[in-house]
Design a protein around this motif. Structure first.
Motif, PDB file in Angstrom:
ATOM      1  N   SER A   1       0.824  -1.212   0.000  1.00  0.00           N
ATOM      2  CA  SER A   1       0.000   0.000   0.000  1.00  0.00           C
ATOM      3  C   SER A   1       0.857   1.261   0.000  1.00  0.00           C
ATOM      4  O   SER A   1       0.579   2.211  -0.733  1.00  0.00           O
ATOM      5  CB  SER A   1      -0.907   0.026   1.228  1.00  0.00           C
ATOM      6  N   THR A   2       1.906   1.275   0.828  1.00  0.00           N
ATOM      7  CA  THR A   2       2.779   2.457   0.886  1.00  0.00           C
ATOM      8  C   THR A   2       3.415   2.710  -0.475  1.00  0.00           C
ATOM      9  O   THR A   2       3.469   3.847  -0.960  1.00  0.00           O
ATOM     10  CB  THR A   2       3.904   2.254   1.940  1.00  0.00           C
ATOM     11  N   LEU A   3       3.900   1.648  -1.094  1.00  0.00           N
ATOM     12  CA  LEU A   3       4.536   1.793  -2.410  1.00  0.00           C
ATOM     13  C   LEU A   3       3.514   2.285  -3.439  1.00  0.00           C
ATOM     14  O   LEU A   3       3.804   3.156  -4.253  1.00  0.00           O
ATOM     15  CB  LEU A   3       5.149   0.459  -2.852  1.00  0.00           C
ATOM     16  N   TYR A   4       2.308   1.738  -3.356  1.00  0.00           N
ATOM     17  CA  TYR A   4       1.262   2.134  -4.313  1.00  0.00           C
ATOM     18  C   TYR A   4       0.960   3.624  -4.174  1.00  0.00           C
ATOM     19  O   TYR A   4       0.843   4.346  -5.160  1.00  0.00           O
ATOM     20  CB  TYR A   4       0.007   1.279  -4.091  1.00  0.00           C
ATOM     21  N   ARG A   5       0.867   4.073  -2.918  1.00  0.00           N
ATOM     22  CA  ARG A   5       0.582   5.501  -2.680  1.00  0.00           C
ATOM     23  C   ARG A   5       1.703   6.388  -3.220  1.00  0.00           C
ATOM     24  O   ARG A   5       1.498   7.537  -3.562  1.00  0.00           O
ATOM     25  CB  ARG A   5       0.366   5.767  -1.184  1.00  0.00           C
ATOM     26  N   ALA A   6       2.918   5.815  -3.288  1.00  0.00           N
ATOM     27  CA  ALA A   6       4.065   6.583  -3.825  1.00  0.00           C
ATOM     28  C   ALA A   6       4.171   6.437  -5.343  1.00  0.00           C
ATOM     29  O   ALA A   6       5.138   6.884  -5.946  1.00  0.00           O
ATOM     30  CB  ALA A   6       5.346   6.092  -3.168  1.00  0.00           C
ATOM     31  N   GLY A   7       3.174   5.770  -5.957  1.00  0.00           N
ATOM     32  CA  GLY A   7       3.173   5.647  -7.420  1.00  0.00           C
ATOM     33  C   GLY A   7       3.908   4.429  -7.930  1.00  0.00           C
ATOM     34  O   GLY A   7       4.204   4.322  -9.113  1.00  0.00           O
ATOM     35  N   LEU A   8       4.218   3.478  -7.022  1.00  0.00           N
ATOM     36  CA  LEU A   8       4.951   2.286  -7.441  1.00  0.00           C
ATOM     37  C   LEU A   8       4.067   1.051  -7.281  1.00  0.00           C
ATOM     38  O   LEU A   8       3.620   0.743  -6.169  1.00  0.00           O
ATOM     39  CB  LEU A   8       6.216   2.122  -6.589  1.00  0.00           C
ATOM     40  N   VAL A   9       3.805   0.376  -8.395  1.00  0.00           N
ATOM     41  CA  VAL A   9       2.989  -0.839  -8.333  1.00  0.00           C
ATOM     42  C   VAL A   9       3.934  -2.020  -8.120  1.00  0.00           C
ATOM     43  O   VAL A   9       4.700  -2.386  -9.001  1.00  0.00           O
ATOM     44  CB  VAL A   9       2.160  -1.013  -9.623  1.00  0.00           C
ATOM     45  N   VAL A  10       3.911  -2.558  -6.901  1.00  0.00           N
ATOM     46  CA  VAL A  10       4.808  -3.661  -6.538  1.00  0.00           C
ATOM     47  C   VAL A  10       3.959  -4.751  -5.892  1.00  0.00           C
ATOM     48  O   VAL A  10       3.135  -4.482  -5.025  1.00  0.00           O
ATOM     49  CB  VAL A  10       5.919  -3.186  -5.567  1.00  0.00           C
ATOM     50  N   GLU A  11       4.157  -5.980  -6.338  1.00  0.00           N
ATOM     51  CA  GLU A  11       3.358  -7.093  -5.810  1.00  0.00           C
ATOM     52  C   GLU A  11       3.874  -7.503  -4.422  1.00  0.00           C
ATOM     53  O   GLU A  11       5.003  -7.138  -4.044  1.00  0.00           O
ATOM     54  CB  GLU A  11       3.444  -8.270  -6.771  1.00  0.00           C
ATOM     55  N   PRO A  12       3.087  -8.273  -3.662  1.00  0.00           N
ATOM     56  CA  PRO A  12       3.539  -8.674  -2.319  1.00  0.00           C
ATOM     57  C   PRO A  12       4.924  -9.336  -2.324  1.00  0.00           C
ATOM     58  O   PRO A  12       5.784  -9.001  -1.507  1.00  0.00           O
ATOM     59  CB  PRO A  12       2.450  -9.656  -1.862  1.00  0.00           C
TER      60      PRO A  12
ATOM     61  N   LYS B   1      -5.548  -5.176 -10.371  1.00  0.00           N
ATOM     62  CA  LYS B   1      -6.401  -4.250  -9.627  1.00  0.00           C
ATOM     63  C   LYS B   1      -7.227  -4.997  -8.578  1.00  0.00           C
ATOM     64  O   LYS B   1      -7.393  -4.549  -7.454  1.00  0.00           O
ATOM     65  CB  LYS B   1      -7.358  -3.560 -10.622  1.00  0.00           C
ATOM     66  N   ASP B   2      -7.676  -6.218  -8.960  1.00  0.00           N
ATOM     67  CA  ASP B   2      -8.495  -7.027  -8.055  1.00  0.00           C
ATOM     68  C   ASP B   2      -7.720  -7.383  -6.786  1.00  0.00           C
ATOM     69  O   ASP B   2      -8.212  -7.266  -5.670  1.00  0.00           O
ATOM     70  CB  ASP B   2      -8.983  -8.304  -8.768  1.00  0.00           C
ATOM     71  N   GLU B   3      -6.459  -7.773  -6.952  1.00  0.00           N
ATOM     72  CA  GLU B   3      -5.630  -8.142  -5.800  1.00  0.00           C
ATOM     73  C   GLU B   3      -5.322  -6.918  -4.927  1.00  0.00           C
ATOM     74  O   GLU B   3      -5.315  -7.000  -3.698  1.00  0.00           O
ATOM     75  CB  GLU B   3      -4.297  -8.694  -6.301  1.00  0.00           C
ATOM     76  N   LEU B   4      -5.073  -5.788  -5.582  1.00  0.00           N
ATOM     77  CA  LEU B   4      -4.708  -4.571  -4.850  1.00  0.00           C
ATOM     78  C   LEU B   4      -5.809  -4.126  -3.889  1.00  0.00           C
ATOM     79  O   LEU B   4      -5.524  -3.546  -2.837  1.00  0.00           O
ATOM     80  CB  LEU B   4      -4.416  -3.434  -5.831  1.00  0.00           C
ATOM     81  N   THR B   5      -7.054  -4.431  -4.231  1.00  0.00           N
ATOM     82  CA  THR B   5      -8.154  -3.988  -3.368  1.00  0.00           C
ATOM     83  C   THR B   5      -8.149  -4.716  -2.018  1.00  0.00           C
ATOM     84  O   THR B   5      -8.797  -4.297  -1.080  1.00  0.00           O
ATOM     85  CB  THR B   5      -9.526  -4.212  -4.052  1.00  0.00           C
ATOM     86  N   ASN B   6      -7.375  -5.837  -1.911  1.00  0.00           N
ATOM     87  CA  ASN B   6      -7.299  -6.552  -0.632  1.00  0.00           C
ATOM     88  C   ASN B   6      -6.368  -5.903   0.370  1.00  0.00           C
ATOM     89  O   ASN B   6      -6.216  -6.374   1.491  1.00  0.00           O
ATOM     90  CB  ASN B   6      -6.776  -7.982  -0.847  1.00  0.00           C
ATOM     91  N   PHE B   7      -5.685  -4.835  -0.031  1.00  0.00           N
ATOM     92  CA  PHE B   7      -4.678  -4.244   0.839  1.00  0.00           C
ATOM     93  C   PHE B   7      -5.198  -2.957   1.493  1.00  0.00           C
ATOM     94  O   PHE B   7      -6.078  -2.314   0.942  1.00  0.00           O
ATOM     95  CB  PHE B   7      -3.388  -3.998   0.044  1.00  0.00           C
ATOM     96  N   PRO B   8      -4.600  -2.596   2.650  1.00  0.00           N
ATOM     97  CA  PRO B   8      -5.115  -1.410   3.359  1.00  0.00           C
ATOM     98  C   PRO B   8      -4.904  -0.139   2.537  1.00  0.00           C
ATOM     99  O   PRO B   8      -3.981  -0.082   1.730  1.00  0.00           O
ATOM    100  CB  PRO B   8      -4.263  -1.365   4.632  1.00  0.00           C
ATOM    101  N   ASP B   9      -5.771   0.896   2.750  1.00  0.00           N
ATOM    102  CA  ASP B   9      -5.639   2.166   2.018  1.00  0.00           C
ATOM    103  C   ASP B   9      -4.378   2.910   2.426  1.00  0.00           C
ATOM    104  O   ASP B   9      -3.908   2.773   3.521  1.00  0.00           O
ATOM    105  CB  ASP B   9      -6.843   3.072   2.325  1.00  0.00           C
TER     106      ASP B   9
END
Ligand SMILES: Cc1ncc(COP(=O)(O)O)c(C=O)c1O
Length: 323
Positions: free
Chosen positions: A271-282, A315-323
């Protein structure tokens, strides 16, 4: 499978593999390594961190590096079989299509279904089985259907290809103090660690990061031989059933230690990486999770490299993570 000694992993081999990976027809990218910007990726420790963006790599993960060298060393036109939770399978499928060879991927049934569909789209067969059965199914394919097994982490050629990532790190930062790498079966960690240590960076501390529920390399370090377990984690790529033999030997030689992160740590890192504009898988976020959750000792004032090893998340997997 014949055992390959860690002694055969030399700087000459890794340098040659790097040239092959660089000029591979598979189009492996020299990924950017950028300074961590405190404004977007907040961190309490005061150190100089660089992130290696392997999530931008062709096929979305570092695996294509090892696959490029692995396929370059094999006879073309064979029928290959492998076991993979996703990223190796994707690179394997991509290479199989490129070289016009036949392939099959045996997958743990815990891996996301979207990954099976993607791999099949390259013209490769997929068989989904319970994790403890992976090797039995591969053996059946080899013995009864005459396929050649390509290992997704315990293979010297693959490890030599992954080492290109470590050599690229040194191009940007010739003497890092600490390098942090996600670890599943240990192929990536072994390759990166061998590249850095054999290049003469004796003082660099290299850490592998595993999920608590899939800590095969951690346990192997304790028991002093590669062990298996019923591994489970949100990071399915870091949860193979056993640690690789050759990766284990190389890690024992070149790695400072293995640290563990929880699935919650991994989810919040995604989630932190996503908020920083980086799409990284678990599976690609565990090293970052270890750094931000202070699992790596003595980082203050140090030059640190954190590898974001893959970005294959929908996108489906990303929705399982905290905002
Ligand atoms: C994104 C990502 N990072 C790290 C790893 C771990 O690689 P290895 O099995 O070589 O340790 C994997 C494995 O699939 C992965 O997909």
């Amino acid at each position: 499978m014949a055992h390959v000694s860690a002694d055969t992993v030399t700087l000459e081999l890794l340098t040659e593999a790097r040239e092959v990976v660089k000029s591979s027809p598979l189009g492996v990218i020299q990924t950017p390594m950028i300074p961590w910007a405190q404004t977007t990726l907040p961190l309490t420790i005061n150190c100089d961190i660089h992130i290696k963006l392997e999530n931008m790599q062709r096929t979305g993960s570092f695996k294509i590096r090892g696959v490029a060298y692995q396929f370059a060393q094999r006879e073309k036109g064979g029928h290959f079989v492998t076991m993979s939770a996703g990223n190796y399978g994707k690179s394997f499928a991509y290479a199989t299509k490129h070289y016009g060879t036949k392939g099959k991927v045996v997958m743990p049934e815990t891996a996301p279904v979207s990954r099976s569909i993607l791999i099949q789209s390259f013209g490769v067969d997929v068989e989904r089985v319970p994790t403890p059965c992976l090797m039995n199914v591969v053996n059946r394919c080899v013995q009864e259907e005459n396929m050649t097994f390509l290992h997704s982490y315990d293979d010297r050629d693959l490890i030599a290809g992954h080492a290109s990532l470590g050599l690229e790190v040194l191009d940007v930062l010739p003497d890092p103090d600490v390098v942090v790498v996600c670890c599943g079966g240990g192929g990536l960690l072994a390759g990166v660690a061998a590249a850095i240590k054999l290049s003469g960076c004796e003082k660099t501390r290299i850490y592998g990061v595993e999920p608590q529920g899939a800590c095969t390399m951690f346990q192997s370090f304790i028991e002093k031989h590669p062990v298996g377990m019923d591994a489970k984690s949100v990071a399915s790529g870091l949860a193979p059933p056993f640690a690789g033999k050759l990766p284990f030997e190389l890690c024992q030689r070149f790695v400072e230690g293995i640290v563990l992160v929880s699935d919650e740590d991994i989810k919040s890192a995604v989630s932190t990486l996503y908020r920083a504009g980086l799409v990284v898988e678990p599976s690609g976020s565990a090293a970052f999770a270890a750094v931000v959750h202070n699992k790596i000792p003595d980082l203050e004032g140090k030059k640190v490299v954190c590898i974001l090893s893959g970005g294959n998340i929908g996108k489906d997997e990303l929705t399982n993570f905290p905002d």
